[in-house]
Design an enzyme around this catalytic site. Sequence first.
Site, PDB file in Angstrom:
ATOM      1  N   GLU A   1      21.471 -78.716  62.433  1.00 35.38           N
ATOM      2  CA  GLU A   1      22.768 -79.378  62.380  1.00 35.38           C
ATOM      3  C   GLU A   1      23.207 -79.629  60.950  1.00 35.38           C
ATOM      4  O   GLU A   1      22.376 -79.917  60.084  1.00 35.38           O
ATOM      5  CB  GLU A   1      22.669 -80.736  63.085  1.00 35.38           C
ATOM      6  CG  GLU A   1      22.447 -80.590  64.553  1.00 35.38           C
ATOM      7  CD  GLU A   1      22.400 -81.930  65.278  1.00 35.38           C
ATOM      8  OE1 GLU A   1      22.796 -82.957  64.696  1.00 35.38           O
ATOM      9  OE2 GLU A   1      21.952 -81.931  66.432  1.00 35.38           O
TER      10      GLU A   1
ATOM     11  N   CYS B   1      26.639 -83.067  54.989  1.00 40.61           N
ATOM     12  CA  CYS B   1      25.314 -83.579  55.316  1.00 40.61           C
ATOM     13  C   CYS B   1      24.446 -82.374  55.696  1.00 40.61           C
ATOM     14  O   CYS B   1      24.817 -81.587  56.562  1.00 40.61           O
ATOM     15  CB  CYS B   1      25.458 -84.564  56.470  1.00 40.61           C
ATOM     16  SG  CYS B   1      23.888 -85.205  57.043  1.00 40.61           S
TER      17      CYS B   1
ATOM     18  N   CYS C   1      11.513 -82.695  62.922  1.00 38.14           N
ATOM     19  CA  CYS C   1      10.983 -83.643  61.941  1.00 38.14           C
ATOM     20  C   CYS C   1       9.673 -84.216  62.452  1.00 38.14           C
ATOM     21  O   CYS C   1       9.494 -84.398  63.658  1.00 38.14           O
ATOM     22  CB  CYS C   1      11.980 -84.773  61.715  1.00 38.14           C
ATOM     23  SG  CYS C   1      11.513 -85.890  60.381  1.00 38.14           S
TER      24      CYS C   1
ATOM     25  N   CYS D   1      10.462 -91.214  63.954  1.00 41.16           N
ATOM     26  CA  CYS D   1      11.259 -92.454  64.037  1.00 41.16           C
ATOM     27  C   CYS D   1      11.736 -92.661  65.473  1.00 41.16           C
ATOM     28  O   CYS D   1      12.280 -91.751  66.099  1.00 41.16           O
ATOM     29  CB  CYS D   1      12.454 -92.394  63.084  1.00 41.16           C
ATOM     30  SG  CYS D   1      11.974 -92.142  61.363  1.00 41.16           S
TER      31      CYS D   1
ATOM     32  N   CYS E   1      15.475 -91.962  66.529  1.00 40.40           N
ATOM     33  CA  CYS E   1      16.106 -90.739  66.041  1.00 40.40           C
ATOM     34  C   CYS E   1      15.984 -89.585  67.041  1.00 40.40           C
ATOM     35  O   CYS E   1      14.897 -89.317  67.548  1.00 40.40           O
ATOM     36  CB  CYS E   1      15.471 -90.355  64.707  1.00 40.40           C
ATOM     37  SG  CYS E   1      16.127 -88.829  64.025  1.00 40.40           S
TER      38      CYS E   1
ATOM     39  N   GLU F   1      12.673 -84.397  57.034  1.00 41.91           N
ATOM     40  CA  GLU F   1      12.310 -85.268  55.930  1.00 41.91           C
ATOM     41  C   GLU F   1      12.254 -84.397  54.665  1.00 41.91           C
ATOM     42  O   GLU F   1      11.319 -83.611  54.487  1.00 41.91           O
ATOM     43  CB  GLU F   1      10.946 -85.926  56.215  1.00 41.91           C
ATOM     44  CG  GLU F   1      10.329 -86.647  55.027  1.00 41.91           C
ATOM     45  CD  GLU F   1      11.268 -87.608  54.296  1.00 41.91           C
ATOM     46  OE1 GLU F   1      11.924 -88.446  54.936  1.00 41.91           O
ATOM     47  OE2 GLU F   1      11.357 -87.494  53.060  1.00 41.91           O
TER      48      GLU F   1
ATOM     49  N   SER G   1      15.239 -94.992  53.457  1.00 46.11           N
ATOM     50  CA  SER G   1      15.471 -95.518  54.802  1.00 46.11           C
ATOM     51  C   SER G   1      14.503 -96.673  55.020  1.00 46.11           C
ATOM     52  O   SER G   1      13.346 -96.470  55.354  1.00 46.11           O
ATOM     53  CB  SER G   1      15.230 -94.421  55.852  1.00 46.11           C
ATOM     54  OG  SER G   1      16.229 -93.446  55.749  1.00 46.11           O
TER      55      SER G   1
ATOM     56  N   HIS H   1      15.117 -99.976  56.829  1.00 50.11           N
ATOM     57  CA  HIS H   1      15.234-100.334  58.250  1.00 50.11           C
ATOM     58  C   HIS H   1      14.471-101.585  58.708  1.00 50.11           C
ATOM     59  O   HIS H   1      14.626-102.005  59.861  1.00 50.11           O
ATOM     60  CB  HIS H   1      14.823 -99.164  59.168  1.00 50.11           C
ATOM     61  CG  HIS H   1      15.548 -97.875  58.905  1.00 50.11           C
ATOM     62  ND1 HIS H   1      16.688 -97.784  58.150  1.00 50.11           N
ATOM     63  CD2 HIS H   1      15.282 -96.611  59.313  1.00 50.11           C
ATOM     64  CE1 HIS H   1      17.091 -96.522  58.103  1.00 50.11           C
ATOM     65  NE2 HIS H   1      16.254 -95.793  58.794  1.00 50.11           N
TER      66      HIS H   1
ATOM     67  N   CYS I   1      22.017 -87.957  63.890  1.00 52.15           N
ATOM     68  CA  CYS I   1      21.085 -86.893  63.532  1.00 52.15           C
ATOM     69  C   CYS I   1      20.376 -86.314  64.757  1.00 52.15           C
ATOM     70  O   CYS I   1      19.733 -87.022  65.515  1.00 52.15           O
ATOM     71  CB  CYS I   1      20.090 -87.540  62.579  1.00 52.15           C
ATOM     72  SG  CYS I   1      18.740 -86.523  62.075  1.00 52.15           S
TER      73      CYS I   1
HETATM   74  N1  SAH Z   1      14.185 -88.210  56.971  1.00 50.49           N
HETATM   75  C1  SAH Z   1      15.168 -88.750  56.092  1.00 50.49           C
HETATM   76  C2  SAH Z   1      16.549 -88.122  56.210  1.00 50.49           C
HETATM   77  C3  SAH Z   1      17.104 -87.769  57.558  1.00 50.49           C
HETATM   78  S1  SAH Z   1      17.664 -89.068  58.599  1.00 50.49           S
HETATM   79  C4  SAH Z   1      15.246 -90.251  56.257  1.00 50.49           C
HETATM   80  O1  SAH Z   1      14.578 -90.787  57.129  1.00 50.49           O
HETATM   81  O2  SAH Z   1      15.906 -90.904  55.466  1.00 50.49           O
HETATM   82  C5  SAH Z   1      19.056 -89.748  57.792  1.00 50.49           C
HETATM   83  C6  SAH Z   1      19.330 -91.195  58.148  1.00 50.49           C
HETATM   84  O3  SAH Z   1      19.821 -91.299  59.502  1.00 50.49           O
HETATM   85  C7  SAH Z   1      18.105 -92.080  58.059  1.00 50.49           C
HETATM   86  O4  SAH Z   1      18.402 -93.282  57.409  1.00 50.49           O
HETATM   87  C8  SAH Z   1      17.781 -92.297  59.526  1.00 50.49           C
HETATM   88  O5  SAH Z   1      16.998 -93.435  59.722  1.00 50.49           O
HETATM   89  C9  SAH Z   1      19.175 -92.389  60.129  1.00 50.49           C
HETATM   90  N2  SAH Z   1      19.210 -92.267  61.594  1.00 50.49           N
HETATM   91  C10 SAH Z   1      18.392 -91.576  62.407  1.00 50.49           C
HETATM   92  N3  SAH Z   1      18.714 -91.755  63.701  1.00 50.49           N
HETATM   93  C11 SAH Z   1      19.786 -92.573  63.717  1.00 50.49           C
HETATM   94  C12 SAH Z   1      20.591 -93.141  64.752  1.00 50.49           C
HETATM   95  N4  SAH Z   1      20.356 -92.895  66.021  1.00 50.49           N
HETATM   96  N5  SAH Z   1      21.605 -93.947  64.392  1.00 50.49           N
HETATM   97  C13 SAH Z   1      21.876 -94.188  63.086  1.00 50.49           C
HETATM   98  N6  SAH Z   1      21.153 -93.693  62.073  1.00 50.49           N
HETATM   99  C14 SAH Z   1      20.119 -92.896  62.377  1.00 50.49           C
END
Ligand code: SAH
Length: 358
Positions: A90, A103, A110, A114, A117, A158, A210, A212, A332
């Site tokens: 994507e 983006c 990945c 998470c 995600c 990542e 990230s 969180h 994502c």
């Molecule tokens: N792996 C990297 C980059 C990809 S994810 C990282 O973790 O930063 C990019 C961002 O989108 C990250 O901050 C991730 O936590 C966030 N993200 C993932 N799933 C999401 C969701 N369902 N809603 C909002 N943000 C999300």
Amino acid sequence: MQSLIGLTTEELAALSAELGEPRFRGKQISTWIYKRAAVSVEVMNDLPSGFRNKLIQSYEIGLPIAAHRDVAPDETVKYLMKLADGQQVESVYLPYAERVSVCLSSQIGCAAGCRFCATAQGGLARNLTAGEIVGQLLRMQWDNPRRISHAVYMGMGEPLWNYNALIKSLRIIGSEVGISIRNLTVSTVGVVPGILALASEDLPITLALSLHAPDDDLRAELIPTARKWKLDEILDACSEYSRKTGRNLTFEYLMLGGINDRPDQARALANLLKKKKLPGNVNLIPFNYVETEQGFKRPEKNAITLFREELENAGRVTTQRMVRGHGISAACGQLRRTIEKSRSEGILQTIPLNAARN
Ligand code: SAH
């Protein structure tokens, strides 16, 4: 077939020499690929036709195909890009009044796991090559009239677990495509060796962490692989990054209703960053709905406002991510999942866009 996207001018010059041509042909080819987003070698009309014929025997440009494209009312475009081996990633095109950002994905799937995600749910398939990362940007440039000025590595994967391809793609986007390195942002789950290596690259990009959660226990629940590094170590690596590069950081804070959105958690977050003397803004990201085992939900509007006020009262500049691309599976990994699911259920037939032009 080998792809030309992903090769630097220097490498293209060496390739030209190998094929019996002067080295300056490398510059001509890179201009076609990176400045004009050419789709095929045939259009490179300032190359001798004999050389073009030789090139196309073993090389192609390698632009990914836009296998699916969703346009939101705010003009955000979400792409599903099909790569040479049929895998799909994507990418998102985000036009704003004063800039155009994209983006990019860095991996297919990945391994971070998470919990919130969509990408994580399928695990990791493979790394993308530098050419496949840059190719996403070039496809979107080719497909859209406005010039892309910014890129964020916040798509699937990542980036710091695909380090060499990441660095090469950043250098190509900077030197060959011509986007200012300062306009590039790499987002990481907090891979300490990667952050430290990046600090020594002489690449003044913006690093986004990230975060969180304000403590290790909650963070490990949300980001299982985060157990590998304590927040203390991650934030020290960020300090080192900021000291060496002189760049500010961005701290991303995904907000999950009833999990990490309490005012005391905002205070803990502000204190943590203050204790580490870390410069940088906090960017609050309200959860984009993804079906999960935990049943995560978006926080109440009021909770987001209170959280933000706590951070601002503690002197931390706080922004809130604009909601973009409503209605087009903007989170994502969502688009790929939605399409794969509907395909397997026989509901949706994907029509390749611009089929004639691809
Ligand atoms: N792996 C990297 C980059 C990809 S994810 C990282 O973790 O930063 C990019 C961002 O989108 C990250 O901050 C991730 O936590 C966030 N993200 C993932 N799933 C999401 C969701 N369902 N809603 C909002 N943000 C999300």
